[in-house]
Design a protein around this motif. Structure first.
Motif, PDB file in Angstrom:
ATOM      1  N   PHE A 111       0.826  -1.208   0.000  1.00 33.16           N
ATOM      2  CA  PHE A 111       0.000   0.000   0.000  1.00 33.16           C
ATOM      3  C   PHE A 111       0.861   1.259   0.000  1.00 33.16           C
ATOM      4  O   PHE A 111       0.626   2.202  -0.762  1.00 33.16           O
ATOM      5  CB  PHE A 111      -0.930  -0.006   1.210  1.00 33.16           C
ATOM      6  N   ASN A 112       1.874   1.295   0.873  1.00 31.30           N
ATOM      7  CA  ASN A 112       2.752   2.458   0.937  1.00 31.30           C
ATOM      8  C   ASN A 112       3.458   2.684  -0.389  1.00 31.30           C
ATOM      9  O   ASN A 112       3.539   3.813  -0.888  1.00 31.30           O
ATOM     10  CB  ASN A 112       3.777   2.293   2.056  1.00 31.30           C
ATOM     11  N   ALA A 113       3.985   1.607  -0.974  1.00 24.78           N
ATOM     12  CA  ALA A 113       4.765   1.744  -2.209  1.00 24.78           C
ATOM     13  C   ALA A 113       3.931   2.292  -3.359  1.00 24.78           C
ATOM     14  O   ALA A 113       4.356   3.202  -4.077  1.00 24.78           O
ATOM     15  CB  ALA A 113       5.371   0.393  -2.587  1.00 24.78           C
ATOM     16  N   ILE A 114       2.727   1.732  -3.534  1.00 25.79           N
ATOM     17  CA  ILE A 114       1.898   2.093  -4.695  1.00 25.79           C
ATOM     18  C   ILE A 114       1.018   3.316  -4.449  1.00 25.79           C
ATOM     19  O   ILE A 114       0.910   4.204  -5.297  1.00 25.79           O
ATOM     20  CB  ILE A 114       1.025   0.889  -5.113  1.00 25.79           C
ATOM     21  N   GLN A 115       0.396   3.369  -3.277  1.00 22.20           N
ATOM     22  CA  GLN A 115      -0.579   4.419  -3.014  1.00 22.20           C
ATOM     23  C   GLN A 115       0.004   5.654  -2.333  1.00 22.20           C
ATOM     24  O   GLN A 115      -0.655   6.688  -2.276  1.00 22.20           O
ATOM     25  CB  GLN A 115      -1.711   3.858  -2.136  1.00 22.20           C
ATOM     26  N   TYR A 116       1.219   5.531  -1.817  1.00 18.98           N
ATOM     27  CA  TYR A 116       1.772   6.636  -1.040  1.00 18.98           C
ATOM     28  C   TYR A 116       3.114   7.110  -1.575  1.00 18.98           C
ATOM     29  O   TYR A 116       3.244   8.226  -2.081  1.00 18.98           O
ATOM     30  CB  TYR A 116       1.875   6.193   0.419  1.00 18.98           C
ATOM     31  N   TRP A 117       4.137   6.251  -1.515  1.00 20.58           N
ATOM     32  CA  TRP A 117       5.466   6.689  -1.949  1.00 20.58           C
ATOM     33  C   TRP A 117       5.499   7.056  -3.427  1.00 20.58           C
ATOM     34  O   TRP A 117       6.065   8.079  -3.802  1.00 20.58           O
ATOM     35  CB  TRP A 117       6.498   5.596  -1.678  1.00 20.58           C
ATOM     36  N   LYS A 118       4.919   6.229  -4.277  1.00 21.67           N
ATOM     37  CA  LYS A 118       4.969   6.492  -5.714  1.00 21.67           C
ATOM     38  C   LYS A 118       4.275   7.806  -6.094  1.00 21.67           C
ATOM     39  O   LYS A 118       4.878   8.648  -6.773  1.00 21.67           O
ATOM     40  CB  LYS A 118       4.377   5.326  -6.501  1.00 21.67           C
ATOM     41  N   PRO A 119       3.035   8.055  -5.638  1.00 18.71           N
ATOM     42  CA  PRO A 119       2.399   9.327  -6.016  1.00 18.71           C
ATOM     43  C   PRO A 119       3.112  10.563  -5.505  1.00 18.71           C
ATOM     44  O   PRO A 119       3.254  11.552  -6.224  1.00 18.71           O
ATOM     45  CB  PRO A 119       0.998   9.201  -5.401  1.00 18.71           C
ATOM     46  N   VAL A 164       6.405   5.044   6.947  1.00 19.52           N
ATOM     47  CA  VAL A 164       5.464   3.959   6.668  1.00 19.52           C
ATOM     48  C   VAL A 164       4.163   4.216   7.422  1.00 19.52           C
ATOM     49  O   VAL A 164       4.172   4.390   8.648  1.00 19.52           O
ATOM     50  CB  VAL A 164       6.051   2.593   7.079  1.00 19.52           C
ATOM     51  N   ILE A 165       3.041   4.252   6.699  1.00 20.15           N
ATOM     52  CA  ILE A 165       1.744   4.533   7.292  1.00 20.15           C
ATOM     53  C   ILE A 165       0.839   3.302   7.171  1.00 20.15           C
ATOM     54  O   ILE A 165       1.049   2.449   6.302  1.00 20.15           O
ATOM     55  CB  ILE A 165       1.082   5.762   6.634  1.00 20.15           C
ATOM     56  N   PRO A 166      -0.180   3.153   8.037  1.00 18.41           N
ATOM     57  CA  PRO A 166      -1.002   1.939   8.050  1.00 18.41           C
ATOM     58  C   PRO A 166      -2.069   1.919   6.963  1.00 18.41           C
ATOM     59  O   PRO A 166      -2.833   2.874   6.818  1.00 18.41           O
ATOM     60  CB  PRO A 166      -1.646   1.975   9.443  1.00 18.41           C
ATOM     61  N   LYS A 167      -2.118   0.817   6.237  1.00 16.76           N
ATOM     62  CA  LYS A 167      -3.115   0.655   5.185  1.00 16.76           C
ATOM     63  C   LYS A 167      -4.533   0.719   5.739  1.00 16.76           C
ATOM     64  O   LYS A 167      -5.415   1.359   5.150  1.00 16.76           O
ATOM     65  CB  LYS A 167      -2.896  -0.677   4.462  1.00 16.76           C
ATOM     66  N   HIS A 168      -4.773   0.082   6.873  1.00 19.10           N
ATOM     67  CA  HIS A 168      -6.142   0.001   7.389  1.00 19.10           C
ATOM     68  C   HIS A 168      -6.680   1.350   7.862  1.00 19.10           C
ATOM     69  O   HIS A 168      -7.881   1.495   8.056  1.00 19.10           O
ATOM     70  CB  HIS A 168      -6.232  -1.043   8.510  1.00 19.10           C
ATOM     71  N   ILE A 169      -5.807   2.333   8.020  1.00 21.50           N
ATOM     72  CA  ILE A 169      -6.255   3.677   8.387  1.00 21.50           C
ATOM     73  C   ILE A 169      -6.436   4.554   7.158  1.00 21.50           C
ATOM     74  O   ILE A 169      -7.408   5.303   7.042  1.00 21.50           O
ATOM     75  CB  ILE A 169      -5.258   4.343   9.353  1.00 21.50           C
ATOM     76  N   TYR A 170      -5.513   4.453   6.209  1.00 23.63           N
ATOM     77  CA  TYR A 170      -5.487   5.391   5.089  1.00 23.63           C
ATOM     78  C   TYR A 170      -6.080   4.846   3.790  1.00 23.63           C
ATOM     79  O   TYR A 170      -6.336   5.614   2.864  1.00 23.63           O
ATOM     80  CB  TYR A 170      -4.048   5.848   4.825  1.00 23.63           C
ATOM     81  N   ASP A 171      -6.281   3.552   3.684  1.00 20.78           N
ATOM     82  CA  ASP A 171      -6.795   2.987   2.439  1.00 20.78           C
ATOM     83  C   ASP A 171      -8.175   3.572   2.125  1.00 20.78           C
ATOM     84  O   ASP A 171      -9.062   3.583   2.979  1.00 20.78           O
ATOM     85  CB  ASP A 171      -6.899   1.464   2.546  1.00 20.78           C
ATOM     86  N   GLY A 172      -8.327   4.079   0.901  1.00 25.12           N
ATOM     87  CA  GLY A 172      -9.600   4.660   0.495  1.00 25.12           C
ATOM     88  C   GLY A 172      -9.698   6.151   0.726  1.00 25.12           C
ATOM     89  O   GLY A 172     -10.611   6.805   0.225  1.00 25.12           O
ATOM     90  N   SER A 173      -8.743   6.725   1.473  1.00 25.16           N
ATOM     91  CA  SER A 173      -8.738   8.171   1.680  1.00 25.16           C
ATOM     92  C   SER A 173      -7.757   8.810   0.712  1.00 25.16           C
ATOM     93  O   SER A 173      -6.882   8.143   0.166  1.00 25.16           O
ATOM     94  CB  SER A 173      -8.332   8.510   3.117  1.00 25.16           C
ATOM     95  N   ASN A 174      -7.931  10.078   0.495  1.00 28.75           N
ATOM     96  CA  ASN A 174      -7.049  10.786  -0.427  1.00 28.75           C
ATOM     97  C   ASN A 174      -5.825  11.273   0.335  1.00 28.75           C
ATOM     98  O   ASN A 174      -5.773  12.415   0.792  1.00 28.75           O
ATOM     99  CB  ASN A 174      -7.780  11.960  -1.087  1.00 28.75           C
ATOM    100  N   ILE A 175      -4.860  10.387   0.509  1.00 25.08           N
ATOM    101  CA  ILE A 175      -3.702  10.720   1.335  1.00 25.08           C
ATOM    102  C   ILE A 175      -2.744  11.682   0.645  1.00 25.08           C
ATOM    103  O   ILE A 175      -1.851  12.234   1.289  1.00 25.08           O
ATOM    104  CB  ILE A 175      -2.933   9.452   1.747  1.00 25.08           C
ATOM    105  N   ILE A 176      -2.929  11.886  -0.668  1.00 20.30           N
ATOM    106  CA  ILE A 176      -2.014  12.780  -1.385  1.00 20.30           C
ATOM    107  C   ILE A 176      -2.469  14.225  -1.250  1.00 20.30           C
ATOM    108  O   ILE A 176      -1.686  15.110  -0.916  1.00 20.30           O
ATOM    109  CB  ILE A 176      -1.917  12.383  -2.869  1.00 20.30           C
ATOM    110  N   THR A 177      -3.756  14.491  -1.487  1.00 18.35           N
ATOM    111  CA  THR A 177      -4.242  15.863  -1.421  1.00 18.35           C
ATOM    112  C   THR A 177      -4.681  16.259  -0.022  1.00 18.35           C
ATOM    113  O   THR A 177      -4.780  17.436   0.294  1.00 18.35           O
ATOM    114  CB  THR A 177      -5.421  16.067  -2.390  1.00 18.35           C
ATOM    115  N   ASN A 178      -4.937  15.274   0.841  1.00 19.03           N
ATOM    116  CA  ASN A 178      -5.366  15.579   2.200  1.00 19.03           C
ATOM    117  C   ASN A 178      -4.703  14.614   3.181  1.00 19.03           C
ATOM    118  O   ASN A 178      -5.361  13.763   3.780  1.00 19.03           O
ATOM    119  CB  ASN A 178      -6.892  15.484   2.316  1.00 19.03           C
ATOM    120  N   PRO A 179      -3.380  14.741   3.361  1.00 15.55           N
ATOM    121  CA  PRO A 179      -2.649  13.756   4.166  1.00 15.55           C
ATOM    122  C   PRO A 179      -2.631  14.049   5.654  1.00 15.55           C
ATOM    123  O   PRO A 179      -2.027  13.337   6.417  1.00 15.55           O
ATOM    124  CB  PRO A 179      -1.234  13.862   3.589  1.00 15.55           C
ATOM    125  N   ILE A 180      -3.306  15.122   6.087  1.00 16.65           N
ATOM    126  CA  ILE A 180      -3.180  15.547   7.476  1.00 16.65           C
ATOM    127  C   ILE A 180      -3.913  14.574   8.398  1.00 16.65           C
ATOM    128  O   ILE A 180      -5.036  14.180   8.156  1.00 16.65           O
ATOM    129  CB  ILE A 180      -3.744  16.975   7.645  1.00 16.65           C
TER     130      ILE A 180
END
Length: 524
Positions: A111-119, A164-180
């Protein structure tokens, strides 16, 4: 010296110096840094120094970089490249839990690699990441479209973008535009107890921390003061134990350390090396001319800035890389010694002679987030007026400075700061590459500078796996950056940490401010 072929060292003990006594458990540590309270407390991407400072006590990385530039494990026990450097196998540490009790698994890492670090890294770091696959609960394979140098990848994962952030907390949220997230769940040694805006954030010990026996502290408090003098007073009143990144006025350092109650430490910043720079907006006709930019560089007395504004705790920059970068720094770049007569002659030759008492009018914005920037802005106004340029100086607050420089591009010349890692991609290169131009993205290419040769050089750096060849490419980048001069790094800061003498085992890594502080203890 660590090279691109560095492997993870075993253990987690700080390696820059040995502990002088057996660590004691317990106590409350009060810390701060030499800046202001952030508008948001926790930004997983580490988008600013102060959110990064607070985030890293809760979130952790896969690896970290020691003071002697060796990678050692945190959440990952190993990160090994394939022979062609197009894939890496990551082995996670077993029996690590998030603060809510759920286990850290390979799915979190995917999740971190694809949904977080890469974007958040697109265009400058992990844009070449193709897939991330969990091959078992604790193993992930990252596959890339192109070869990825080992030192480069490990530096990214050990850096600000590698939390490294938890998938079960951030999955489905827009962590790129609203990461707070001001009530974060991490794997780190501390949990957030409360944030009192305008005052402090309080952390409590994570009793289920994976590294048994740590943290040593019962409680950690990060507190903010409005100005350096207030921090000095807080130290003397016993209200503050440690402050990173020049927390007090330079003249107070000698006074406090002379009492033997405090120590000043310059270690702990090699992977977060700060530079103060002046940037030229090439959307303006005048500053499109390289000759004008080069002329103005000769009008700046960088030794004066280092000695007077920073009281000798800085040195004139030479090129885009901080002098402390022992792997990539080079002296073989074009320099711009202070010479007012040469500056004036170059401006004449560039087609801007003095007419009616002035060559042209300049909008100078000095970002007001550090007290030193205020003084530098005032000095530069005088320096440019000495070569007959009319200067309109503005020193906005942090929010306005960010908007004017990085969103609206509302400036001719700007004073800003950046924190550079040992690895030049992306933190250094993104000030010079075309893909570093992202409207609204702070601390990137706000000048509009674009040179295909520069882009090509940085692209080669990103895929060159031979260490010596890669160092040569970085030197090519630095030479071009210095000769084209869209940005002038004026002074390399030598940050200092001030601590009470009974605060032990601090400043042992390459970026102490951005570490968890699990190993810090109080000898009381």
């Amino acid at each position: 010296m660590t090279t691109a072929g560095a492997v993870l060292a075993s253990g987690l003990a700080g390696s820059s110096s040995a502990a002088t006594a057996t660590p004691k458990r317990g106590g409350t540590l009060v810390g701060t840094w030499g800046g202001f309270e952030p508008q948001s407390l926790f930004v997983p991407a580490g988008g600013g120094s102060s959110p990064y400072f607070t985030s890293t006590k809760v979130f952790e990385r896969l690896i970290r970089l020691t003071a002697d530039l060796k990678f050692e494990p945190v959440l990952a026990l190993g990160i090994e490249p394939a022979e062609d450097f197009r894939s890496y196998t990551i082995k996670l540490r077993p029996n690590v839990s998030w603060h809510d009790g759920k286990p850290l698994t390979a799915d979190d890492l995917v999740f971190n690699a694809i949904q977080y670090w890469k974007p958040i890294s697109a265009g400058v770091t992990l844009d070449a990441l193709q897939t991330a696959e969990a091959v078992d609960p604790l193993t992930v394979v990252l596959k890339f479209k192109v070869p990825v140098p080992e030192f480069f990848l490990k530096s990214v994962l050990a850096g600000k973008a590698g939390l490294v952030i938890p998938k079960h907390i951030y999955d489905g949220s827009n962590i790129i535009t609203n990461p707070i997230n001001n009530t974060p769940i991490g794997t780190g040694p501390f949990k957030v107890k409360e944030w009192v805006r305008g005052s402090h954030v309080e952390y409590a010990r994570n009793d289920n921390y994976w590294n048994s026996g740590l943290p040593y502290l019962d409680k950690l408090v990060i507190r903010w003061w409005r100005d350096p003098a207030s921090r000095s007073a807080a130290f003397e009143a016993g209200q503050l134990d440690i402050g990173t990144f020049n927390p007090i006025p330079a003249p107070d350092i000698a006074r406090l350390t002379a009492t033997k109650k405090f120590v000043a430490e310059t270690k702990g910043y090699s992977n977060s090396a700060w530079i103060t720079s002046v940037e030229f907006n090439q959307r303006r006709e005048i500053f499109k001319k390289r000759e004008v930019r080069q002329a103005l560089l000769h009008a700046i007395d960088r030794s004066f800035i280092a000695d007077t504004v920073f009281f000798g705790r800085a040195r004139p920059s030479l090129g885009a890389l901080h002098f402390s970068n022992s792997i990539f720094f080079t002296k073989d770049v074009q320099d711009y010694p202070f010479d007012v007569k040469k500056a004036a002659a170059l401006l004449d030759a560039a087609g801007y002679p003095v007419k009616s008492g002035s060559r042209f009018k300049m909008s100078l914005v000095s970002a007001g987030w550090f007290e030193e920037n205020v003084k530098i802005g005032q000095y530069l106004k005088q320096a440019f007026e000495d070569v007959d340029i009319t200067v309109d100086l503005a020193i906005p607050d942090r929010a306005t400075s960010l908007k004017r420089i990085y969103t609206d591009y509302d400036y001719d010349v700007a004073v800003s700061n950046n924190s550079a890692s040992i690895e030049p991609i992306p933190q250094t290169t993104q000030y010079y590459t075309t893909d570093g131009i992202v409207k609204g993205a702070a601390f990137r290419n706000a000048t509009g500078y674009s040179n295909p040769k520069m882009d090509e050089t940085v692209s080669k750096m990103a895929i060159e796996t031979d260490e010596k060849k890669r160092v040569s490419l970085v030197h090519e980048f630095d030479k071009l950056a210095a000769s084209d001069a869209p940005v002038l790094p004026m002074v390399d800061l030598e940050p200092v940490t001030i601590a009470r003498s009974d605060v032990r085992d601090h400043s042992l890594t390459a970026d102490f401010m951005g570490e968890s502080w699990a190993e810090v203890w109080l000898d009381r």
